[in-house]
Design a protein around this motif. Structure first.
Motif, PDB file in Angstrom:
ATOM      1  N   LEU A   1      -0.183   9.544  13.714  1.00 45.26           N
ATOM      2  CA  LEU A   1      -1.727   9.384  13.510  1.00 45.26           C
ATOM      3  C   LEU A   1      -2.004   7.666  13.730  1.00 45.26           C
ATOM      4  O   LEU A   1      -1.019   6.853  12.967  1.00 45.26           O
ATOM      5  CB  LEU A   1      -1.960   9.715  12.120  1.00 45.26           C
ATOM      6  N   VAL A   2      -2.767   7.378  14.934  1.00 48.46           N
ATOM      7  CA  VAL A   2      -2.933   6.099  14.876  1.00 48.46           C
ATOM      8  C   VAL A   2      -4.356   5.612  14.406  1.00 48.46           C
ATOM      9  O   VAL A   2      -5.335   6.665  14.722  1.00 48.46           O
ATOM     10  CB  VAL A   2      -3.096   5.791  16.598  1.00 48.46           C
ATOM     11  N   THR A   3      -4.458   4.664  13.543  1.00 50.98           N
ATOM     12  CA  THR A   3      -5.879   4.266  13.115  1.00 50.98           C
ATOM     13  C   THR A   3      -6.149   2.763  13.366  1.00 50.98           C
ATOM     14  O   THR A   3      -5.250   2.136  13.281  1.00 50.98           O
ATOM     15  CB  THR A   3      -5.869   4.588  11.493  1.00 50.98           C
ATOM     16  N   ASN A   4      -7.293   2.823  13.920  1.00 50.65           N
ATOM     17  CA  ASN A   4      -7.856   1.519  13.910  1.00 50.65           C
ATOM     18  C   ASN A   4      -9.413   1.425  13.649  1.00 50.65           C
ATOM     19  O   ASN A   4      -9.759   2.401  13.192  1.00 50.65           O
ATOM     20  CB  ASN A   4      -7.574   1.039  15.372  1.00 50.65           C
ATOM     21  N   ARG A   5     -10.089   0.318  14.083  1.00 48.58           N
ATOM     22  CA  ARG A   5     -11.594   0.101  13.643  1.00 48.58           C
ATOM     23  C   ARG A   5     -12.304   1.256  14.608  1.00 48.58           C
ATOM     24  O   ARG A   5     -13.535   1.612  14.112  1.00 48.58           O
ATOM     25  CB  ARG A   5     -12.067  -1.118  13.817  1.00 48.58           C
ATOM     26  N   LEU A   6     -11.821   1.598  15.924  1.00 48.59           N
ATOM     27  CA  LEU A   6     -12.856   2.258  16.765  1.00 48.59           C
ATOM     28  C   LEU A   6     -12.194   3.577  16.788  1.00 48.59           C
ATOM     29  O   LEU A   6     -12.937   4.625  17.069  1.00 48.59           O
ATOM     30  CB  LEU A   6     -12.491   1.689  18.184  1.00 48.59           C
ATOM     31  N   HIS A   7     -10.983   4.176  16.329  1.00 45.10           N
ATOM     32  CA  HIS A   7     -10.463   5.356  16.714  1.00 45.10           C
ATOM     33  C   HIS A   7      -9.512   5.916  15.821  1.00 45.10           C
ATOM     34  O   HIS A   7      -8.901   5.231  15.064  1.00 45.10           O
ATOM     35  CB  HIS A   7      -9.642   5.573  18.195  1.00 45.10           C
ATOM     36  N   ARG A   8      -9.229   7.106  15.569  1.00 42.26           N
ATOM     37  CA  ARG A   8      -8.463   7.814  14.830  1.00 42.26           C
ATOM     38  C   ARG A   8      -7.845   8.854  15.542  1.00 42.26           C
ATOM     39  O   ARG A   8      -8.876   9.955  15.867  1.00 42.26           O
ATOM     40  CB  ARG A   8      -8.983   8.279  13.458  1.00 42.26           C
ATOM     41  N   PHE A   9      -6.786   9.016  15.777  1.00 40.52           N
ATOM     42  CA  PHE A   9      -6.178  10.193  16.745  1.00 40.52           C
ATOM     43  C   PHE A   9      -4.647  10.038  16.643  1.00 40.52           C
ATOM     44  O   PHE A   9      -3.879   9.344  16.060  1.00 40.52           O
ATOM     45  CB  PHE A   9      -6.453   9.967  18.295  1.00 40.52           C
TER      46      PHE A   9
ATOM     47  N   SER B   1       0.949   7.085   1.054  1.00 43.12           N
ATOM     48  CA  SER B   1      -0.365   6.717   1.581  1.00 43.12           C
ATOM     49  C   SER B   1      -0.481   6.027   3.070  1.00 43.12           C
ATOM     50  O   SER B   1      -1.249   6.191   3.743  1.00 43.12           O
ATOM     51  CB  SER B   1      -1.214   5.906   0.498  1.00 43.12           C
ATOM     52  N   MET B   2       0.754   5.384   3.211  1.00 44.90           N
ATOM     53  CA  MET B   2       0.657   4.571   4.631  1.00 44.90           C
ATOM     54  C   MET B   2       1.444   5.537   5.526  1.00 44.90           C
ATOM     55  O   MET B   2       1.090   5.288   6.683  1.00 44.90           O
ATOM     56  CB  MET B   2       1.657   3.273   4.430  1.00 44.90           C
ATOM     57  N   ALA B   3       2.052   6.342   5.298  1.00 40.83           N
ATOM     58  CA  ALA B   3       2.656   7.316   6.213  1.00 40.83           C
ATOM     59  C   ALA B   3       1.668   8.269   6.656  1.00 40.83           C
ATOM     60  O   ALA B   3       1.448   8.897   7.826  1.00 40.83           O
ATOM     61  CB  ALA B   3       3.818   8.136   5.553  1.00 40.83           C
ATOM     62  N   SER B   4       0.680   8.805   5.829  1.00 40.17           N
ATOM     63  CA  SER B   4      -0.396   9.522   6.307  1.00 40.17           C
ATOM     64  C   SER B   4      -1.876   8.850   5.889  1.00 40.17           C
ATOM     65  O   SER B   4      -2.681   9.172   4.964  1.00 40.17           O
ATOM     66  CB  SER B   4      -0.498  10.937   5.702  1.00 40.17           C
ATOM     67  N   PRO B   5      -2.357   7.871   6.586  1.00 36.17           N
ATOM     68  CA  PRO B   5      -3.559   7.105   5.882  1.00 36.17           C
ATOM     69  C   PRO B   5      -4.611   8.072   6.554  1.00 36.17           C
ATOM     70  O   PRO B   5      -4.848   8.454   7.376  1.00 36.17           O
ATOM     71  CB  PRO B   5      -3.381   5.745   6.665  1.00 36.17           C
ATOM     72  N   THR B   6      -5.982   7.563   5.619  1.00 35.97           N
ATOM     73  CA  THR B   6      -6.989   8.303   6.081  1.00 35.97           C
ATOM     74  C   THR B   6      -8.008   7.269   6.707  1.00 35.97           C
ATOM     75  O   THR B   6      -9.325   7.821   7.328  1.00 35.97           O
ATOM     76  CB  THR B   6      -7.865   8.817   4.674  1.00 35.97           C
ATOM     77  N   ASP B   7      -7.667   5.919   6.753  1.00 33.20           N
ATOM     78  CA  ASP B   7      -8.558   5.039   7.612  1.00 33.20           C
ATOM     79  C   ASP B   7      -7.732   3.875   7.942  1.00 33.20           C
ATOM     80  O   ASP B   7      -6.214   3.903   7.518  1.00 33.20           O
ATOM     81  CB  ASP B   7      -9.624   4.482   6.598  1.00 33.20           C
ATOM     82  N   HIS B   8      -8.265   3.055   8.740  1.00 32.72           N
ATOM     83  CA  HIS B   8      -7.472   1.919   9.344  1.00 32.72           C
ATOM     84  C   HIS B   8      -6.921   0.698   8.112  1.00 32.72           C
ATOM     85  O   HIS B   8      -5.880   0.180   8.318  1.00 32.72           O
ATOM     86  CB  HIS B   8      -7.968   1.126  10.358  1.00 32.72           C
ATOM     87  N   ILE B   9      -7.720   0.890   6.956  1.00 37.04           N
ATOM     88  CA  ILE B   9      -7.250  -0.120   6.037  1.00 37.04           C
ATOM     89  C   ILE B   9      -6.013   0.530   5.242  1.00 37.04           C
ATOM     90  O   ILE B   9      -4.961  -0.422   5.104  1.00 37.04           O
ATOM     91  CB  ILE B   9      -8.550  -0.216   4.939  1.00 37.04           C
ATOM     92  N   MET B  10      -5.726   1.614   5.048  1.00 42.38           N
ATOM     93  CA  MET B  10      -4.579   2.180   4.175  1.00 42.38           C
ATOM     94  C   MET B  10      -3.576   2.235   5.315  1.00 42.38           C
ATOM     95  O   MET B  10      -2.437   2.233   4.907  1.00 42.38           O
ATOM     96  CB  MET B  10      -4.908   3.636   3.806  1.00 42.38           C
ATOM     97  N   SER B  11      -3.788   2.093   6.424  1.00 38.03           N
ATOM     98  CA  SER B  11      -2.659   2.157   7.584  1.00 38.03           C
ATOM     99  C   SER B  11      -1.681   0.747   7.456  1.00 38.03           C
ATOM    100  O   SER B  11      -0.541   1.007   7.703  1.00 38.03           O
ATOM    101  CB  SER B  11      -3.191   2.183   8.960  1.00 38.03           C
ATOM    102  N   SER B  12      -2.426  -0.275   6.953  1.00 39.36           N
ATOM    103  CA  SER B  12      -1.347  -1.175   6.903  1.00 39.36           C
ATOM    104  C   SER B  12      -1.099  -2.049   5.332  1.00 39.36           C
ATOM    105  O   SER B  12      -1.044  -3.246   5.240  1.00 39.36           O
ATOM    106  CB  SER B  12      -1.747  -2.587   7.736  1.00 39.36           C
ATOM    107  N   THR B  13      -1.715  -1.130   4.345  1.00 36.06           N
ATOM    108  CA  THR B  13      -1.810  -1.802   3.093  1.00 36.06           C
ATOM    109  C   THR B  13      -1.088  -0.661   2.106  1.00 36.06           C
ATOM    110  O   THR B  13      -1.053   0.466   2.574  1.00 36.06           O
ATOM    111  CB  THR B  13      -3.298  -1.824   2.367  1.00 36.06           C
TER     112      THR B  13
END
Length: 716
Positions: free
Chosen positions: A463-471, A203-215
């Motif tokens: 995949l880069v995810t943050n509060r503003l972008h997902r790319f 789930s961290m390797a392929s997150p769907t939002d910025h929350i899952m990216s670091s949790t």
């Protein structure tokens, strides 16, 4: 003489005492001979019983003045009213009026207030503006000058040269500090990323939002697998994917292009994989070309000579740029001119058929780093036609790419089953690859695919995810052919070409009419920055053996980590907890700190080995458990590091800003022995050698071995 006889003679009237009124215009002086008089009112006219009209006095003609401009004639105008005052006329108006109505408004002896004309035409001076807009603009300038004058005259404003210089220095320092502060505030990369979690938790390797990216999920759903998940056992039974790689370069970067040609674009380890490889079968359909904008005049001749020499340069019809449409121009060009070799070998699984499978062209001139199989086919009497690629890949020239690793992952993505969507958190699959049956969108030769709606739509990268972008990060990302063709044809995409090119590409994907069907495939474990870069994405050169040890550490942490979230009934409620800080630690690099070799490293080979993540050489430090010679002797060979697999390791090393860094990456990724001397004489070569606690583990575990014990264990 009697009075009756004097009226025929010229007489000078007795002028009354003149008192200048407020209407006196002291700013209008036509000449020194003109005398200004008060302006009498025209409301009262003289009665018929007044004294005889006096003789008019005329000014002498001044040199250079046209007599036609004078308001006096030699014969008095009988229509004018008599006046006891001498009538001198200015040059503002002509006296060629034919009636009293036309001449009165221009007479200086008449009042300025007349019944004709608007108020804008009355009471005007020569120094006044002609309209209100100019008056407002003038007011703004006057206010600005006024405040500037006040500021300059302020006691705190420096007036001496030395104080002026010191003030400019202080202001420059403040501006620099403010700029750096704003950069820090708006920079999302403030802390190192938990790359150990990326390599362990899907789930961290392929997150769907910025929350899952670091949790990570807590409690974790079941035990975490510590076994390798890539490559699948039947990878070589799948037909190889066709890939067109465009390396973005500039006209002056000849040295970097030469390094790429001689390393990852042509090296056997990069194209065939680790160990014995696959004889280049997997990358036989992979083509690498350099993408340039219009070269400058100083480089134009050299670029054309380089094109004739290597046949691997594409010049786009745009000026050289990074974020002003070069990526869009590349994909538009690729939709018409990107071709790759066909499949030269029979595979157990037939190649899929898509709507573009029947498009062919004669083979173009080959580059020196093209596949050996393409060169061999070119030498035949009837070479096979080239076809459209399955993927078009954009790569920066500061990236080091392992071509076989990239092709293997894109091949697996091409044959995976379609997922429904990439937007919801519930859709994250722990194992989305199913090779037991034919994927739903793969066609056999008996049922050719001709419908573009059935073509795969894949967007692959980091995949880069943050509060503003997902790319997908711009160092490398891939688009399947269906998306490339749509980008080139859709008119709305042409209006979204300015700005950060990787973010613009993500906007293209979200604006697709079938955006929910696009598969966003992320690889976060095996794409990272060079250890010397010092970025949040940086750590040591990574190999599968170290990732296996990392997964064991993460699995042990998840088993012992306390569950912090419970429901009212006392049962565990799945949630997401922040990743621990030790998941971001590296044995090689530290975020924000410039990298340097360990103090005891003496040779280049030792220095490159020290940059391998988790290696004994990377843990050498003052008072540490290892010495340089011992760490080098007990290093891992390439077969052990790749766990006797052909692929499954690093895909891209990014942020290589210096050629020395590039050569370090080449030595770490391409060079090395399959088995070291210690492994050749070991009785158990398959056993993973002993590893002391890493920096992340040392914060929780106490050392249980002395330096002499560790040395004795390693020698044994």
């Amino acid at each position: 003489m009697p009075p009756s006889s004097n009226f025929l003679l010229p007489q000078t009237p007795q002028l009354p005492t003149v008192t200048l009124s407020d209407d006196y215009d002291n700013g209008d002086t036509d000449s020194d001979d003109t005398m200004r008089m008060p302006l009498p009112s025209t409301s009262s006219r003289p009665s018929p019983t007044q004294s005889p009209r006096p003789t008019f006095l005329f000014l002498p003609s001044s040199p250079g003045r046209n007599s036609a401009n004078s308001t006096a004639n030699s014969t008095p105008n009988v229509s004018r009213s008599t006046s006891p005052l001498p009538q001198y006329f200015t040059l503002a108006h002509s006296s060629s009026c034919s009636s009293e109505t036309e001449s009165e408004p221009s007479s200086p002896l008449l009042s300025r207030r007349t019944s004709s004309g608007t108020w804008r035409q009355q009471d005007r001076r020569w120094w006044e503006f002609s309209n209100r807009r100019r008056r407002r603009e003038g007011r703004f300038l006057r206010i600005l000058k006024k405040w500037m004058r006040r500021i300059v005259r302020h006691p705190l404003v420096p007036k001496h040269p030395i104080t002026i210089i010191l003030t400019l220095v202080v202001l420059s320092a403040f501006a620099t500090f403010l700029t750096l502060l704003l950069i820090y505030i708006f920079n999302p990369d403030k802390e190192p990323l938990p790359w150990r979690g990326y390599c362990s938790i899907p789930s961290m390797a392929s997150p769907t939002d910025h929350i899952m990216s670091s949790t990570y999920p807590s409690p974790f759903p079941g035990p975490l697998s510590t076994e390798r998940t890539f490559p699948p056992d039947n990878l070589d039974t799948l037909p190889p994917a066709g890939i067109f790689i465009g390396v973005f370069s500039i006209d002056s970067a000849f040295e970097r292009r030469s390094l790429i040609r001689s390393t990852w674009a042509s090296h056997d380890t990069s194209r065939n994989g680790a160990g014995d490889g696959d004889d280049g079968v997997g990358t036989s359909r992979t083509v690498i070309r350099f993408i340039l904008g219009q070269p400058g005049r100083d480089w134009e001749k050299q670029i054309h000579l380089e094109m004739e020499m290597y046949h691997d340069i594409v010049i786009l019809p745009v000026g050289e740029n990074m974020n002003s449409g070069k990526s869009y121009a590349f994909f538009s060009w690729a939709s018409l001119n990107a071709w790759i070799p066909p499949i030269y070998f029979d595979t157990p699984i037939p190649p899929p058929r898509y709507s573009y499978s029947n498009l062919t062209t004669p083979p173009p001139p080959l580059a020196p780093h093209d596949s050996f199989h393409a060169w061999r086919d070119r030498a035949t009497l009837r070479p096979k036609s080239w076809v459209r690629p399955d993927y078009v890949v954009k790569v920066d020239d500061d990236s080091f790419v392992m071509v076989a690793e990239l092709e293997a992952r894109l091949r697996v993505a091409l044959h995976e089953k379609k997922s429904q969507s990439h937007h919801s958190r519930e859709e994250v699959s722990w194992n989305t690859t199913d090779f037991t049956s034919r994927p739903a969108f793969v066609y056999t030769s008996e049922s050719p695919g001709t419908d573009p709606l059935e073509d795969p739509m894949i967007y692959w990268g980091y995949l880069v995810t943050n509060r503003l972008h997902r790319f997908m990060a711009g160092e490398l990302y891939a688009l399947s052919w269906n998306l490339v063709d749509w980008v080139a044809r859709d008119p709305a995409v042409k209006g979204m070409v300015k700005g950060a090119e990787d973010k613009q590409t993500a906007k293209w994907m979200t604006s697709h009419p079938r955006a929910s069907e696009i598969q966003w495939k992320s690889e976060r474990c095996w794409i990272y920055d060079h250890p010397r870069s010092g970025t949040v994405y940086a750590h040591g050169f990574l190999f599968p053996s170290e990732v296996t040890r990392v997964r064991r550490d993460v699995a042990a942490y998840l088993e012992t980590a306390p569950v912090e979230k419970t429901t009212e009934t006392g049962t565990e409620d799945p949630g997401y907890l922040p990743a621990p800080t030790q998941w971001a630690q590296s044995s090689v690099s530290t975020f924000g700190v410039r990298y340097s070799y360990p103090v005891s490293v003496q040779t280049t080979q030792h220095g490159v080995e020290a940059m391998v993540e988790g290696s004994d050489m990377s843990m050498i430090h003052t008072g540490g458990p290892f010495l340089s010679d011992s760490a080098w002797k007990h290093r891992e060979g390439r077969a052990t590091r790749y766990e006797h697999q052909r692929v499954g390791g690093t895909v891209v090393v990014h942020f290589i800003k210096k050629n020395m860094w590039f050569l370090e990456a080449a030595l770490a990724m391409l060079d090395g022995e399959e088995y070291t001397e210690a492994e050749k004489f070991s009785t158990e070569p398959e056993q993973v050698p002993f590893r002391p606690p890493t920096k992340s583990q040392s914060t929780h575990l106490k050392p249980t071995h002395t330096n002499s014990d560790l040395e004795q264990h390693n020698h044994s």
